[in-house]
Design a protein around this motif. Sequence first.
Motif, short mmCIF file in Angstrom:
data_model
loop_
_atom_site.label_atom_id
_atom_site.label_comp_id
_atom_site.label_asym_id
_atom_site.label_seq_id
_atom_site.Cartn_x
_atom_site.Cartn_y
_atom_site.Cartn_z
N SER A 205 25.93 -32.10 -31.36
CA SER A 205 27.17 -31.76 -30.66
C SER A 205 27.71 -30.43 -31.17
N CYS A 206 28.32 -29.67 -30.28
CA CYS A 206 29.03 -28.46 -30.71
C CYS A 206 30.44 -28.90 -31.12
N ALA A 207 31.19 -28.00 -31.74
CA ALA A 207 32.54 -28.35 -32.20
C ALA A 207 33.43 -28.76 -31.03
N GLY A 208 33.28 -28.08 -29.90
CA GLY A 208 34.14 -28.32 -28.75
C GLY A 208 33.95 -29.68 -28.10
N CYS A 209 32.74 -30.25 -28.21
CA CYS A 209 32.45 -31.53 -27.56
C CYS A 209 32.60 -32.74 -28.48
N LEU A 210 32.99 -32.48 -29.75
CA LEU A 210 33.11 -33.59 -30.72
C LEU A 210 34.18 -34.59 -30.31
N PRO B 231 20.26 -28.30 -29.02
CA PRO B 231 21.62 -27.96 -28.60
C PRO B 231 22.45 -29.18 -28.21
N CYS B 232 23.76 -28.98 -28.14
CA CYS B 232 24.71 -29.97 -27.62
C CYS B 232 24.37 -30.19 -26.14
N ALA B 233 24.79 -31.31 -25.59
CA ALA B 233 24.54 -31.60 -24.17
C ALA B 233 25.11 -30.49 -23.26
N CYS B 234 26.14 -29.77 -23.73
CA CYS B 234 26.75 -28.69 -22.93
C CYS B 234 25.95 -27.40 -23.03
N GLY B 235 24.94 -27.37 -23.89
CA GLY B 235 24.09 -26.18 -24.01
C GLY B 235 24.41 -25.30 -25.20
N THR B 236 25.56 -25.53 -25.83
CA THR B 236 25.95 -24.73 -27.00
C THR B 236 25.15 -25.18 -28.23
N VAL B 237 24.90 -24.24 -29.16
CA VAL B 237 24.20 -24.58 -30.41
C VAL B 237 24.99 -25.66 -31.14
ZN LIG Z 1 29.13 -28.99 -26.48
#
Ligand SMILES: [Zn+2]
Length: 230
Positions: A148-153, A122-128
């Motif tokens: 990374s998830c899309a939101g954290c890119l 997962p991304c560091a934020c926990g999202t797939v």
């Molecule tokens: Zn993320």
Amino acid sequence: MRLRLPEERPAEPPTGYKIAHPVLSQDGTRAGFTGVSLGGALPYGVVADASCVYGLRHRAPHRRCDCGFHCVHDRTVAEALLCTAEHRTAVLLEVSVLGRYLRFELGFRYARQRVRTATVGPCACGTVAAALADAGWGRPGWRGLAPSCAGCLRGRTSVSLAGFARLAGEGLRVVAGSGAAVADLQADGLGVSELTAEAALLQARLDWFQTQLARLGERGHGEGDGPGAP
Ligand SMILES: [Zn+2]
Ligand SMILES: [Zn+2]
């Protein structure tokens, strides 16, 4: 006289597991992996031959050296390595052990490998994870990547999971998360789900870009010479 173990002649190449950091070439046209410890300085492709990491003129693996590719027999043993802080962003690789190999209790040391599947955490934020993005470190000519998830890119250099599979080539499979069928992509042929995932990434980037633009616009407006100023 030393007793030698019998030589093995398996009908199919043995399967092993290991962890590695995904890497992207500086020009963004090639993707591969780099080891987390020994040999970490030498990025390798999906199909690769080992050479002695100490530069010794022998074929890897050599009995009296510790060169060659390394892997373990048991997937859970490799997964356990991902728990340490420095390996959190590494990916789990399932490999075919090709060429000559030395068998140990826990795994193999061997001459040639094919990476069949890379499982991205997962991304560091926990999202797939939807992509692999610049991790802020690298080797000369190669950027280290992290899930990374899309939101954290945000504005980081990145490749989608399908994009990574395509650049790495050789039929590499890239899987996101813990076996969930969120992204199960083959390098050849993009299906509807892969294209949808690519579109979501592009949208996330565009949103980020527009937020930055809006911020600049606001600043400009405050000074009285922005695009919206009278
Ligand atoms: Zn993320
Ligand atoms: Zn060696």
